[in-house]
Scaffold this motif. Structure first.
Motif, short mmCIF file in Angstrom:
data_model
loop_
_atom_site.label_atom_id
_atom_site.label_comp_id
_atom_site.label_asym_id
_atom_site.label_seq_id
_atom_site.Cartn_x
_atom_site.Cartn_y
_atom_site.Cartn_z
N ASP A 31 36.21 34.13 50.41
CA ASP A 31 36.62 32.96 50.49
C ASP A 31 35.46 31.94 50.50
OD1 ASP A 31 35.47 33.49 52.90
OD2 ASP A 31 37.23 33.02 54.26
N GLY A 32 35.62 30.87 50.88
CA GLY A 32 34.40 29.81 51.02
C GLY A 32 34.28 29.11 49.90
N VAL A 33 35.03 29.34 48.70
CA VAL A 33 34.71 28.74 47.26
C VAL A 33 35.23 27.56 47.30
CG1 VAL A 33 35.21 29.35 44.90
CG2 VAL A 33 34.57 31.19 46.22
N LYS A 34 34.51 26.35 46.99
CA LYS A 34 34.82 24.95 46.90
C LYS A 34 35.20 24.44 45.54
CE LYS A 34 34.47 24.52 51.33
NZ LYS A 34 35.47 25.39 52.04
N ASN A 35 34.49 24.98 44.60
CA ASN A 35 34.46 24.60 43.26
C ASN A 35 35.89 25.09 42.81
OD1 ASN A 35 34.13 25.31 40.09
ND2 ASN A 35 32.46 23.86 40.54
N LYS A 36 36.61 24.01 42.14
CA LYS A 36 37.81 24.00 41.49
C LYS A 36 37.89 25.07 40.30
CE LYS A 36 40.44 21.49 44.24
NZ LYS A 36 40.95 22.15 45.13
N GLN A 37 36.98 25.27 39.53
CA GLN A 37 36.64 26.05 38.38
C GLN A 37 36.50 27.61 38.94
OE1 GLN A 37 33.70 25.22 35.45
NE2 GLN A 37 34.50 27.11 34.10
N VAL A 120 32.44 33.94 38.10
CA VAL A 120 32.26 33.83 36.78
C VAL A 120 32.87 34.97 35.99
CG1 VAL A 120 30.58 33.83 35.18
CG2 VAL A 120 29.96 32.66 37.05
N PRO A 121 33.76 34.82 35.08
CA PRO A 121 34.33 35.66 34.34
C PRO A 121 33.44 36.21 33.31
CG PRO A 121 34.71 33.46 33.25
CD PRO A 121 34.12 33.22 34.45
N VAL A 122 33.41 37.61 33.36
CA VAL A 122 32.34 38.63 32.65
C VAL A 122 33.26 39.27 31.57
CG1 VAL A 122 30.78 40.54 32.64
CG2 VAL A 122 31.14 38.89 34.63
N PRO A 123 32.78 38.64 30.31
CA PRO A 123 33.48 39.66 28.86
C PRO A 123 33.15 41.00 28.98
CG PRO A 123 32.14 37.47 28.36
CD PRO A 123 31.84 37.89 29.72
N GLU A 124 33.89 41.77 28.47
CA GLU A 124 33.94 43.40 28.55
C GLU A 124 32.74 43.67 27.86
OE1 GLU A 124 36.49 47.51 27.48
OE2 GLU A 124 37.08 45.36 26.83
#
Length: 142
Positions: A31-37, A120-124
């Protein structure tokens, strides 16, 4: 081919380190994530997704372990949400940001373009390459 998605979760080791994650029975509320993205990325996480556990900060900046999503996005405060993760195991060898930036197989990775983004999303293909660079990870079943 599984439906597993891959992510990178950044944390300052002095705030929450891999050792903290493991000592907590391997389970924690992320938790604690503020950034909307970053929050939107968390909302896209599904149970079973795998996450690189990444130490950020001035001295660390490296992938140190792998965790798994065990509870999808939920509200834990008025405007705050979280996902629950469980430690899977440490990388056999850590890989730092400088090494990753120098690897041709990782060109264009979002981590390099948006370095302040905490989820961050990580591509396969990037997941597989980073795992290769680290010699894989150990599944401890914490």
């Amino acid at each position: 081919m599984s439906n597993c998605q891959y992510w990178l979760l950044k944390t300052e080791p002095r705030e929450w380190s891999w050792d903290d994650q493991k000592s907590n029975g391997g389970i924690s509320k992320w938790d604690g994530v503020k950034n909307k993205q970053a929050q939107n990325n968390m909302k896209s996480m599904k149970i079973g997704d795998l996450c690189f556990f990444y130490h950020s900060g001035p001295k660390e900046r490296r992938v140190v372990g792998v965790s798994k999503v065990i509870k999808e996005w939920y509200f834990c405060g008025e405007d705050e949400g979280a996902v629950d993760i469980r430690a899977v195991g440490p990388m056999r060898q850590t890989v730092d940001l400088k090494e990753m930036k120098g690897d041709d197989g990782l060109k264009g990775f979002v981590l390099f373009k948006q370095p302040r983004l905490s989820v961050v999303p990580v591509p396969e293909n990037v997941w597989e390459r980073v795992c290769e660079m680290c010699g894989g990870y150990e599944e401890e079943g914490v």
